[in-house]
Motif scaffolding. Structure first.
Motif, PDB file in Angstrom:
ATOM      1  N   PRO A 193       0.790  -1.234   0.000  1.00 36.85           N
ATOM      2  CA  PRO A 193       0.000   0.000   0.000  1.00 36.85           C
ATOM      3  C   PRO A 193       0.819   1.279   0.000  1.00 36.85           C
ATOM      4  CG  PRO A 193      -0.899  -1.566   1.577  1.00 36.85           C
ATOM      5  CD  PRO A 193       0.396  -2.147   1.087  1.00 36.85           C
ATOM      6  N   ALA A 194       1.950   1.304   0.671  1.00 41.63           N
ATOM      7  CA  ALA A 194       2.731   2.545   0.768  1.00 41.63           C
ATOM      8  C   ALA A 194       3.554   2.826  -0.480  1.00 41.63           C
ATOM      9  CB  ALA A 194       3.637   2.508   1.996  1.00 41.63           C
ATOM     10  N   GLY A 195       3.524   1.932  -1.443  1.00 42.76           N
ATOM     11  CA  GLY A 195       4.244   2.165  -2.694  1.00 42.76           C
ATOM     12  C   GLY A 195       5.394   1.226  -2.951  1.00 42.76           C
ATOM     13  N   ALA A 196       5.805   0.452  -1.948  1.00 41.21           N
ATOM     14  CA  ALA A 196       6.878  -0.510  -2.173  1.00 41.21           C
ATOM     15  C   ALA A 196       6.392  -1.652  -3.055  1.00 41.21           C
ATOM     16  CB  ALA A 196       7.388  -1.059  -0.839  1.00 41.21           C
ATOM     17  N   SER A 197       7.297  -2.224  -3.808  1.00 41.04           N
ATOM     18  CA  SER A 197       6.959  -3.384  -4.633  1.00 41.04           C
ATOM     19  C   SER A 197       8.103  -4.375  -4.572  1.00 41.04           C
ATOM     20  CB  SER A 197       6.684  -2.978  -6.080  1.00 41.04           C
ATOM     21  OG  SER A 197       7.839  -2.410  -6.658  1.00 41.04           O
ATOM     22  N   ALA A 198       7.761  -5.645  -4.717  1.00 45.90           N
ATOM     23  CA  ALA A 198       8.767  -6.706  -4.685  1.00 45.90           C
ATOM     24  C   ALA A 198       8.513  -7.649  -5.848  1.00 45.90           C
ATOM     25  CB  ALA A 198       8.707  -7.472  -3.364  1.00 45.90           C
ATOM     26  N   ILE A 199       9.562  -7.932  -6.625  1.00 48.27           N
ATOM     27  CA  ILE A 199       9.494  -8.926  -7.689  1.00 48.27           C
ATOM     28  C   ILE A 199      10.124 -10.206  -7.168  1.00 48.27           C
ATOM     29  CG2 ILE A 199      10.337  -9.549  -9.980  1.00 48.27           C
ATOM     30  CD1 ILE A 199      10.125  -6.630 -10.765  1.00 48.27           C
ATOM     31  N   LEU A 200       9.320 -11.270  -7.137  1.00 52.46           N
ATOM     32  CA  LEU A 200       9.810 -12.566  -6.663  1.00 52.46           C
ATOM     33  C   LEU A 200       9.981 -13.504  -7.841  1.00 52.46           C
ATOM     34  CD1 LEU A 200       7.334 -11.919  -4.092  1.00 52.46           C
ATOM     35  CD2 LEU A 200       9.241 -13.244  -3.187  1.00 52.46           C
ATOM     36  N   GLU A 201      11.059 -14.266  -7.801  1.00 54.40           N
ATOM     37  CA  GLU A 201      11.386 -15.186  -8.893  1.00 54.40           C
ATOM     38  C   GLU A 201      11.426 -16.609  -8.355  1.00 54.40           C
ATOM     39  OE1 GLU A 201      14.790 -15.589 -12.390  1.00 54.40           O
ATOM     40  OE2 GLU A 201      14.925 -14.052 -10.856  1.00 54.40           O
ATOM     41  N   GLY A 202      10.672 -17.501  -9.016  1.00 58.05           N
ATOM     42  CA  GLY A 202      10.626 -18.877  -8.562  1.00 58.05           C
ATOM     43  C   GLY A 202      11.879 -19.654  -8.916  1.00 58.05           C
ATOM     44  N   PRO A 203      12.222 -20.674  -8.104  1.00 60.58           N
ATOM     45  CA  PRO A 203      11.464 -21.141  -6.947  1.00 60.58           C
ATOM     46  C   PRO A 203      11.696 -20.270  -5.717  1.00 60.58           C
ATOM     47  CG  PRO A 203      13.405 -22.509  -7.273  1.00 60.58           C
ATOM     48  CD  PRO A 203      13.358 -21.563  -8.436  1.00 60.58           C
ATOM     49  N   ALA A 204      10.609 -20.021  -4.995  1.00 60.58           N
ATOM     50  CA  ALA A 204      10.693 -19.199  -3.790  1.00 60.58           C
ATOM     51  C   ALA A 204       9.535 -19.560  -2.866  1.00 60.58           C
ATOM     52  CB  ALA A 204      10.642 -17.717  -4.140  1.00 60.58           C
ATOM     53  N   VAL A 205       9.768 -19.394  -1.581  1.00 57.22           N
ATOM     54  CA  VAL A 205       8.732 -19.571  -0.571  1.00 57.22           C
ATOM     55  C   VAL A 205       8.626 -18.261   0.199  1.00 57.22           C
ATOM     56  CG1 VAL A 205       7.954 -20.878   1.442  1.00 57.22           C
ATOM     57  CG2 VAL A 205       9.250 -22.034  -0.373  1.00 57.22           C
ATOM     58  N   PHE A 206       7.422 -17.660   0.216  1.00 58.21           N
ATOM     59  CA  PHE A 206       7.298 -16.343   0.836  1.00 58.21           C
ATOM     60  C   PHE A 206       5.952 -16.194   1.528  1.00 58.21           C
ATOM     61  CE2 PHE A 206       5.234 -15.876  -3.241  1.00 58.21           C
ATOM     62  CZ  PHE A 206       4.206 -14.977  -3.019  1.00 58.21           C
ATOM     63  N   ARG A 207       5.851 -15.148   2.346  1.00 59.97           N
ATOM     64  CA  ARG A 207       4.612 -14.788   3.031  1.00 59.97           C
ATOM     65  C   ARG A 207       4.499 -13.277   3.072  1.00 59.97           C
ATOM     66  NH1 ARG A 207       7.134 -18.294   5.902  1.00 59.97           N
ATOM     67  NH2 ARG A 207       7.959 -16.749   7.350  1.00 59.97           N
ATOM     68  N   VAL A 208       3.263 -12.823   2.997  1.00 58.87           N
ATOM     69  CA  VAL A 208       2.979 -11.407   3.242  1.00 58.87           C
ATOM     70  C   VAL A 208       2.688 -11.269   4.732  1.00 58.87           C
ATOM     71  CG1 VAL A 208       1.411  -9.499   2.791  1.00 58.87           C
ATOM     72  CG2 VAL A 208       2.101 -11.021   0.918  1.00 58.87           C
ATOM     73  N   MET A 209       3.557 -10.556   5.450  1.00 61.81           N
ATOM     74  CA  MET A 209       3.417 -10.461   6.906  1.00 61.81           C
ATOM     75  C   MET A 209       2.579  -9.261   7.333  1.00 61.81           C
ATOM     76  SD  MET A 209       4.951 -13.138   7.815  1.00 61.81           S
ATOM     77  CE  MET A 209       4.970 -12.893   9.580  1.00 61.81           C
ATOM     78  N   SER A 210       2.648  -8.178   6.565  1.00 61.91           N
ATOM     79  CA  SER A 210       1.875  -6.992   6.895  1.00 61.91           C
ATOM     80  C   SER A 210       1.907  -6.069   5.681  1.00 61.91           C
ATOM     81  CB  SER A 210       2.467  -6.277   8.118  1.00 61.91           C
ATOM     82  OG  SER A 210       3.686  -5.638   7.777  1.00 61.91           O
ATOM     83  N   ASP A 211       1.331  -4.875   5.839  1.00 62.22           N
ATOM     84  CA  ASP A 211       1.328  -3.915   4.738  1.00 62.22           C
ATOM     85  C   ASP A 211       2.722  -3.432   4.383  1.00 62.22           C
ATOM     86  OD1 ASP A 211      -1.338  -4.117   4.562  1.00 62.22           O
ATOM     87  OD2 ASP A 211      -1.806  -2.143   5.398  1.00 62.22           O
ATOM     88  N   GLU A 212       3.692  -3.687   5.252  1.00 61.38           N
ATOM     89  CA  GLU A 212       5.042  -3.211   4.970  1.00 61.38           C
ATOM     90  C   GLU A 212       6.103  -4.257   5.286  1.00 61.38           C
ATOM     91  OE1 GLU A 212       5.496  -0.772   9.180  1.00 61.38           O
ATOM     92  OE2 GLU A 212       5.402   0.308   7.283  1.00 61.38           O
ATOM     93  N   CYS A 213       5.732  -5.512   5.180  1.00 62.28           N
ATOM     94  CA  CYS A 213       6.708  -6.567   5.483  1.00 62.28           C
ATOM     95  C   CYS A 213       6.452  -7.807   4.635  1.00 62.28           C
ATOM     96  CB  CYS A 213       6.661  -6.952   6.965  1.00 62.28           C
ATOM     97  SG  CYS A 213       7.839  -8.251   7.411  1.00 62.28           S
ATOM     98  N   LEU A 214       7.515  -8.296   4.026  1.00 59.09           N
ATOM     99  CA  LEU A 214       7.491  -9.536   3.251  1.00 59.09           C
ATOM    100  C   LEU A 214       8.479 -10.502   3.894  1.00 59.09           C
ATOM    101  CD1 LEU A 214       6.689 -11.016   0.491  1.00 59.09           C
ATOM    102  CD2 LEU A 214       8.864 -10.118  -0.361  1.00 59.09           C
ATOM    103  N   ALA A 215       8.043 -11.739   4.141  1.00 59.88           N
ATOM    104  CA  ALA A 215       8.948 -12.766   4.646  1.00 59.88           C
ATOM    105  C   ALA A 215       9.359 -13.663   3.495  1.00 59.88           C
ATOM    106  CB  ALA A 215       8.260 -13.586   5.739  1.00 59.88           C
ATOM    107  N   LEU A 216      10.656 -13.858   3.345  1.00 56.70           N
ATOM    108  CA  LEU A 216      11.195 -14.696   2.265  1.00 56.70           C
ATOM    109  C   LEU A 216      11.994 -15.822   2.912  1.00 56.70           C
ATOM    110  CD1 LEU A 216      11.634 -15.017  -0.836  1.00 56.70           C
ATOM    111  CD2 LEU A 216      13.718 -13.657  -0.561  1.00 56.70           C
ATOM    112  N   ASP A 217      11.455 -17.047   2.846  1.00 54.85           N
ATOM    113  CA  ASP A 217      12.138 -18.192   3.449  1.00 54.85           C
ATOM    114  C   ASP A 217      13.257 -18.710   2.567  1.00 54.85           C
ATOM    115  OD1 ASP A 217      10.423 -17.986   5.532  1.00 54.85           O
ATOM    116  OD2 ASP A 217       9.168 -19.694   4.952  1.00 54.85           O
ATOM    117  N   VAL A 218      13.023 -18.681   1.269  1.00 56.94           N
ATOM    118  CA  VAL A 218      14.038 -19.136   0.317  1.00 56.94           C
ATOM    119  C   VAL A 218      13.694 -18.551  -1.037  1.00 56.94           C
ATOM    120  CG1 VAL A 218      12.812 -21.246  -0.347  1.00 56.94           C
ATOM    121  CG2 VAL A 218      15.304 -21.192  -0.480  1.00 56.94           C
ATOM    122  N   GLY A 219      14.718 -18.271  -1.852  1.00 55.67           N
ATOM    123  CA  GLY A 219      14.473 -17.715  -3.183  1.00 55.67           C
ATOM    124  C   GLY A 219      14.999 -16.299  -3.309  1.00 55.67           C
ATOM    125  N   SER A 220      14.542 -15.622  -4.379  1.00 54.04           N
ATOM    126  CA  SER A 220      15.062 -14.297  -4.697  1.00 54.04           C
ATOM    127  C   SER A 220      13.927 -13.293  -4.808  1.00 54.04           C
ATOM    128  CB  SER A 220      15.824 -14.321  -6.032  1.00 54.04           C
ATOM    129  OG  SER A 220      16.897 -15.226  -5.986  1.00 54.04           O
TER     130      SER A 220
END
Length: 574
Positions: A193-220
């Motif tokens: 929402p605040a304007g940040a963006s993230a491009i994720l490339e597979g293979p990857a395991v991720f979670r959206v934690m909040s409006d300003e936090c991304l959790a990336l367990d593995v990947g890019s």
């Protein structure tokens, strides 16, 4: 190497089947010393298994991987096995507590988890309503475990993204908070929402934690946080990377090592073992600035290690591609019929091209070495001059199943006579200029028993010269799993009893309609003339299309059109 690094290395070697007896004894000792390592072992096994399944397209090899990994669990060390497996999240078919001293059942339960995931993936694709693919995602935020889910974090774009066990959410969908997403392949862009963006490339395991936090367990992932989005963070098993107005990339290995490359601006790196929330006035463990690259490991002494800076690790955008298309709707069944426009990304810009602006084609040669279905049409009777249906705007008419070759052409195709090259030559009504990204749009009709990525084909120059080459396309931009691939209206398939070796033969040989056909989808891919060796700005008057002959399914080119030069395209957006 600290104790954590040593443990991660031993456990990874064990999962890969490369750990000897001495290493296994050391691994047991490390797990006995720290109960948290048991939990970590379970997490790493889950990730290791999911990624192995994701990168291997063969189901037999997927099953083989799971069986081999299970077989390596030491039968004579029940406590060892039980401690690791008890930390895995059970599914409905897995008992919460496994019987003591029964390693076989422990293995079977773990295999059941993997099998359940595989079955879910298969069922979601093959047994869902074919006309309304099952989207196994939440469109509204869901609080999980008492946590507050993200309010408005959305999937902004998608490039051939495949998720484990579910179809890709459509562009614009809200991603569920605190839910694991396993991106098997392809790329996605996630907008915050605040304007940040993230491009994720597979293979990857991720979670959206909040409006300003991304959790990336593995990947890019590659993050852009413009002004106003400062404070956005990426959490990995080893670090918390907090943006301070910048572009940076994060890569997390299976052993949780985290590489951070700062392209511009600054980023603060915190030990994930520190405070839950980074405080604005708290000094970061490490501050990185543009041109800085470091690797971090989870361990007792948190520290970064300088690595070579590589700006290419950062992705500023998804690849140029066909994004979507629009059609008329058939009154009879509501299926897509005539193409009205194509939306695509060219040179990083999103462009919508009305069908009137596409450069039409005509079929200049056609040879099919096998009898069978060679035309599709909306009526039981083909019109006079059958081949003209290949030049109209319909996605359910035209000559299909041209011949092909396993090996792509390396010299000029022969377009007529007994030695004609199997395949189909097309000529553009006016030359197509090689611009950035796709220059030609290509549509293929496909049903659910066909290859989900589209029928592979070769595209070649009509006249070879130095620098030109054939190009093979095996994965379409819009596949059977793409939310933007449309269900087609019903059509008739016209069967030929004999092979066809010329357009004249195709026009005159007797054929018969084979009923109305339902539940096909229109797949699409862009052809970049640069992939054939054409220089920027070079104009091309025709191409040669051949099936790749890699399976029993043949390509069905129901619509092909050239794109206008960029300046002539309408609806451009920056």
């Amino acid at each position: 190497m600290n104790a954590f690094d040593r443990f991660a290395q031993l456990w990874t070697d064990y999962l890969e089947g490369e750990l000897d007896e001495q290493g296994l004894a050391e691994l047991r000792q490390l797990m006995a010393e720290d109960p948290q390592r048991v939990t970590l072992a379970a997490d790493m096994f889950q990730t290791h298994r999911l990624l192995a399944l994701a990168v291997d397209e063969s189901k037999s090899r997927q099953d083989q991987f799971v069986r081999e990994a299970m077989s390596r669990l030491p039968d004579n060390q029940d406590a060892f096995v039980r401690r690791v497996m008890s930390n895995m999240e059970p599914d409905a078919s897995t008992p919460a507590t496994l019987p003591k001293g029964n390693a076989f059942r422990t293995k079977a339960a773990a295999f059941g988890i993997a099998a359940a995931i595989m079955l879910a993936a298969v069922a979601a694709f093959y047994f869902g309503n074919p006309t309304q693919p099952q989207i196994a995602h939440d469109t509204t935020p869901q609080p999980i475990g008492g946590a507050t889910a993200a309010a408005d974090v959305r999937l902004a774009s998608n490039s051939n993204a495949k998720f484990f066990g579910e179809l890709s959410p459509p562009v614009g969908a809200v991603l569920a908070g605190e839910r694991d997403y396993v991106l098997m392949s392809g790329m996605i862009e996630v907008a915050f929402p605040a304007g940040a963006s993230a491009i994720l490339e597979g293979p990857a395991v991720f979670r959206v934690m909040s409006d300003e936090c991304l959790a990336l367990d593995v990947g890019s992932c590659s993050v852009h946080a413009p002004d106003g989005a400062e404070g956005f963070r990426v959490e990995t098993p080893a670090t918390r990377v907090v943006d301070r107005g910048t572009r940076f990339s994060v890569n997390v290995s299976e052993t949780s090592e985290t590489e951070v490359q700062v392209i511009e601006g600054a980023a603060d790196i915190y030990d994930i073992g520190g405070e839950d929330e980074p405080m604005p006035d708290r000094d970061p463990t490490i501050r990185m600035t543009d041109g800085d690259a470091q690797k971090f490991s989870r361990g007792q002494a948190f520290a970064g290690r300088a690595i070579p800076f590589d700006a290419s690790r950062y992705r500023s955008r998804l690849p140029d591609r066909i994004i979507a298309y629009e059609t008329t709707t058939a009154a009879e069944d509501g299926g897509a019929e005539n193409l009205t426009g194509v939306t695509l990304q060219r040179g990083g810009r999103v462009v919508t091209v009305p069908v009137e602006d596409l450069i039409p084609i005509r079929v200049a040669s056609f040879k099919a070495t096998e009898p069978g279905p060679l035309f599709v049409s909306t009526g039981q009777t083909l019109p006079d001059g059958r081949i003209v249906t290949s030049s109209d705007r319909s996605l359910v008419t035209g000559a299909i199943n041209p011949g092909g070759s396993r090996e792509p052409l390396t010299s000029d195709p022969v377009l007529s006579g007994p030695s004609a090259t199997p395949g189909m030559a097309i000529k553009f009504a006016s030359p197509v200029e090689n611009g950035p990204g796709p220059d030609v749009v290509f549509f293929d009709l496909q049903t659910f028993s066909n290859p989900p990525d589209g029928d592979a084909f070769h595209v070649s120059p009509l006249r070879f010269r130095e620098g030109l080459r054939s190009h093979s396309i095996r994965v379409y931009d819009l596949t059977m799993e793409s939310p933007n691939a449309r269900d087609l209206t019903a059509f008739y398939i016209h069967q030929f009893a004999q092979p066809v070796d010329s357009i004249a033969d195709l026009q005159t040989q007797e054929c018969f309609p084979n009923g109305k056909v339902l539940k096909f989808r229109g797949l699409a891919v862009g052809i970049d003339l640069s992939d054939l060796g054409y220089a920027d700005g070079q104009r091309v008057d025709g191409l040669f299309i051949q099936d790749a002959m890699d399976d029993r399914h043949h390509v069905d080119p129901v619509f092909i059109g050239g794109l206008p030069a960029m300046a002539a395209a309408s609806g451009e957006t920056p």
